[in-house]
Design a protein around this motif. Structure first.
Motif, PDB file in Angstrom:
ATOM      1  N   HIS A  56       0.938  -1.388  -0.175  1.00  9.51           N
ATOM      2  CA  HIS A  56       0.010   0.016   0.072  1.00  9.51           C
ATOM      3  C   HIS A  56       0.801   1.374  -0.577  1.00  9.51           C
ATOM      4  O   HIS A  56       0.885   2.091  -1.097  1.00  9.51           O
ATOM      5  N   HIS A  69       1.730   3.989  -2.997  1.00 11.25           N
ATOM      6  CA  HIS A  69       1.563   5.782  -2.887  1.00 11.25           C
ATOM      7  C   HIS A  69       2.828   6.411  -3.191  1.00 11.25           C
ATOM      8  O   HIS A  69       3.454   7.322  -3.497  1.00 11.25           O
ATOM      9  N   TYR A  76     -11.898   9.657   2.526  1.00 11.72           N
ATOM     10  CA  TYR A  76     -10.675  10.016   2.841  1.00 11.72           C
ATOM     11  C   TYR A  76     -10.341   8.387   1.511  1.00 11.72           C
ATOM     12  O   TYR A  76      -9.659   8.020   1.084  1.00 11.72           O
ATOM     13  N   GLU A 113      -5.422   7.172  -2.928  1.00 12.73           N
ATOM     14  CA  GLU A 113      -6.312   5.534  -1.891  1.00 12.73           C
ATOM     15  C   GLU A 113      -6.170   3.870  -2.616  1.00 12.73           C
ATOM     16  O   GLU A 113      -7.308   3.144  -2.102  1.00 12.73           O
TER      17      GLU A 113
HETATM   18 ZN   LIG Z   1      -2.879   4.724   1.507  1.00 15.77          ZN
END
Ligand SMILES: [Zn+2]
Length: 140
Positions: free
Chosen positions: A45, A49, A105, A111
């Motif tokens: 994850h 990013h 979010y 995300e």
């Molecule tokens: Zn994240």
């Protein structure tokens, strides 16, 4: 320079309780003491990013470079590239706040891409660049 900073001072001192890891620019700062302790899905994850940050700095850098050459804007605009990932992240969060409220979010494209690929061990190897763009409009 390593991409993942285990037992990071930043993660240990600046993160809120309940959070273990943060990606700052192209580096992952985590409270986990080592590779064995950090779950692979968290690593996947956060490394997604880090790649997104690289994509944003490169793409915005090219656009600014063209504007410097053709429109004569100041080279100081290159400083904007460093924060482009965060600017886009915050703007998308603000827009999605209107549509998703407290779920904004989770619906940010950055995300959503990271969540979609975190259980795939080979996601970063096999996915294309700028995949997060595909997640801007998809409803969750
Ligand atoms: Zn994240």
């Amino acid at each position: 320079m390593k991409k993942i900073r285990y037992n990071s001072w930043i993660a240990n001192h600046l993160l809120f309780k309940g959070y273990s890891t943060i990606t700052i620019a192209a580096w992952v700062c985590t409270r986990y003491k080592g590779k064995e302790e950090m779950p692979q899905r968290v690593r996947n994850h956060e490394c997604t990013h880090a790649r997104q940050w690289c994509e944003c700095i490169l793409a915005s850098g090219v656009i600014i470079w063209i504007l410097v050459l053709l429109a004569g804007i100041s080279a100081w605009w290159f400083a904007l590239s460093f924060g482009m990932f965060y600017i886009l992240y915050a703007l998308e969060w603000l827009v999605k706040l209107c549509f998703y409220g407290t779920e904004a979010y989770r619906n940010i494209s950055f995300e959503r891409e990271a969540n979609a690929g975190e259980d795939n061990e080979t996601y970063l190897e096999n996915s294309g660049y700028f995949e997060w763009i595909k997640f801007i409009r998809k409803a969750k």
